[in-house]
Enzyme design. Structure first.
Site, PDB file in Angstrom:
ATOM      1  N   GLY A 100     -63.718 -20.485 -16.042  1.00  0.00           N
ATOM      2  CA  GLY A 100     -64.169 -20.446 -14.662  1.00  0.00           C
ATOM      3  C   GLY A 100     -63.682 -19.196 -13.948  1.00  0.00           C
ATOM      4  O   GLY A 100     -62.759 -18.511 -14.404  1.00  0.00           O
ATOM      5  N   CYS A 101     -64.281 -18.904 -12.804  1.00  0.00           N
ATOM      6  CA  CYS A 101     -63.958 -17.668 -12.076  1.00  0.00           C
ATOM      7  C   CYS A 101     -62.547 -17.704 -11.495  1.00  0.00           C
ATOM      8  O   CYS A 101     -61.767 -16.756 -11.683  1.00  0.00           O
ATOM      9  CB  CYS A 101     -64.999 -17.406 -10.994  1.00  0.00           C
ATOM     10  SG  CYS A 101     -65.316 -18.793  -9.875  1.00  0.00           S
ATOM     11  N   TYR A 102     -62.194 -18.784 -10.801  1.00  0.00           N
ATOM     12  CA  TYR A 102     -60.831 -18.893 -10.277  1.00  0.00           C
ATOM     13  C   TYR A 102     -59.815 -18.911 -11.416  1.00  0.00           C
ATOM     14  O   TYR A 102     -58.733 -18.323 -11.307  1.00  0.00           O
ATOM     15  CB  TYR A 102     -60.675 -20.172  -9.450  1.00  0.00           C
ATOM     16  CG  TYR A 102     -61.165 -20.097  -8.036  1.00  0.00           C
ATOM     17  CD1 TYR A 102     -60.678 -19.139  -7.145  1.00  0.00           C
ATOM     18  CD2 TYR A 102     -62.101 -21.007  -7.560  1.00  0.00           C
ATOM     19  CE1 TYR A 102     -61.116 -19.091  -5.830  1.00  0.00           C
ATOM     20  CE2 TYR A 102     -62.544 -20.968  -6.245  1.00  0.00           C
ATOM     21  CZ  TYR A 102     -62.051 -20.011  -5.386  1.00  0.00           C
ATOM     22  OH  TYR A 102     -62.489 -19.969  -4.078  1.00  0.00           O
ATOM     23  N   ALA A 133     -59.216 -15.239 -12.764  1.00  0.00           N
ATOM     24  CA  ALA A 133     -58.376 -14.429 -11.879  1.00  0.00           C
ATOM     25  C   ALA A 133     -56.927 -14.901 -11.899  1.00  0.00           C
ATOM     26  O   ALA A 133     -55.992 -14.087 -11.930  1.00  0.00           O
ATOM     27  CB  ALA A 133     -58.930 -14.466 -10.456  1.00  0.00           C
TER      28      ALA A 133
END
Length: 341
Positions: free
Chosen positions: A145-147, A150
């Site tokens: 996932g994106c979160y 990061a």
């Protein structure tokens, strides 16, 4: 090489398609959608792409016969059943949803509020955090996932080198509205988003368990993290600000050395030191930029991690996994110039 893409109408699918079209190792991208009754020109579904390539009704047998790999840019709950024909045939699947990210089916059910994929499939799924794994020979790749991307890239050097107190991890993550998906809601309505910042899903975001799962792979002593998410009035990008207390005796030089060593040869992670990165410098690229401060008075390490949620946080990392799986150059087909101004 021919590849298939299922899910072109969402933001993630749109961006992935544009990158696949320019990949030097891909000759053809076949498009499919689950809701179509017959072939439909792409520009009728996504007018801003100005592309009349046909989008076909979903047909797994046609994909198996004509393509060499399949990308799913579909909502959670689709791939866990739609991928079955490919898994049986040992056909490469790259899934951008959360269906195969979590190894424990009960954890998926708790966080996604639906039944999980088959246990046997979860066991063979490869969590494709490309900067720390290799998808060579993998046939079921779960794109992070994106979160999660990061956050994990920001925490990895600290966890792997055992530099922080694991009970002090706090993540304050902020995202543009495209991270909430294309379907409009009251919280993503212009009048709600404009000139506003709103917390949502605090400590309940679906990316939390995959973050903890990967942290535990690096250090089994990790138990939990404090994780908040904020919606910003911007279109794209994530800023994850991460805080943690150093272990006794750990100093700034050790922290700096850990980040430099971890990402010394990584083509898409840039350590910026105390020059803290901004979202704007990575939007439109596959980069993750990491800035680090060591506050000696407060005895706190702060990491600022920025990515484009639709590229490094979705389609770009999917292409990185594709490149690993099929032995293309790590940077093949991936954008490096930010969208400036």
């Amino acid at each position: 090489m021919k590849v298939a893409l299922i899910g072109i109408t969402g933001y993630g699918g749109m961006v992935l398609y544009q990158m696949l079209k320019t990949h030097p190792g891909i000759d053809q991208v076949d498009l499919y959608a689950r809701h179509l009754a017959g072939p439909t020109p792409l520009n009728q579904l996504v007018p801003n792409l100005f592309d009349d390539q046909p989008v076909y009704p979903y047909d797994s047998q046609k994909i198996l016969a004509n393509d060499g790999a399949v990308f799913f840019a579909t909502p959670a709950g689709v791939t866990k059943t739609a991928a079955r024909p490919y898994l049986t045939a040992h056909f490469p699947v790259i899934d951008l949803s959360g269906d195969y990210r979590l190894k424990n089916g009960a954890t998926y059910e708790k966080w996604y509020h639906q039944s999980p994929a088959a246990t046997a499939d979860l066991k063979v799924a490869h969590y494709g955090l490309t900067d720390f794994c290799d998808a060579t020979d993998e046939n079921l790749i779960a794109n992070p996932g994106c979160y999660a991307t990061a956050t994990l890239l920001g925490l990895a050097p600290l966890i792997i080198d055992q530099l922080i107190d694991l009970d002090t991890i706090v993540v304050d993550a902020k995202s543009g509205t495209s991270g909430a998906g294309k379907k409009p809601t009251s919280s993503t309505h212009f009048t709600q988003v404009n000139e506003n910042a709103q917390l949502y899903n605090v400590n309940h975001h679906k990316h939390i368990p995959e973050i903890v799962q990967q942290l535990q792979a690096w250090d089994p002593a990790v138990d939990a993290i404090q994780f908040s998410t904020t919606l910003l009035p911007i279109t794209r990008g994530i800023l994850a600000t991460i805080y943690a207390k150093p272990k006794p005796g750990v100093n700034k030089d050790q922290v700096v050395a850990a980040f430099k060593q971890t990402y010394a040869t990584d083509p898409f992670v840039r350590y910026t030191g105390e020059n803290l990165p901004t979202i704007k410098q990575v939007v439109g690229t596959n980069y993750c930029d990491l800035g680090v401060l060591f506050n000696e008075r407060a005895n706190t390490i702060m990491v600022a991690s920025v990515i484009d949620n639709l590229i490094k946080g979705a389609g770009g990392q999917a292409i990185q996994n594709f490149n690993q799986r099929f032995n293309f150059a790590p940077t093949a087909g991936l954008p490096t110039a930010p969208l400036l101004p």
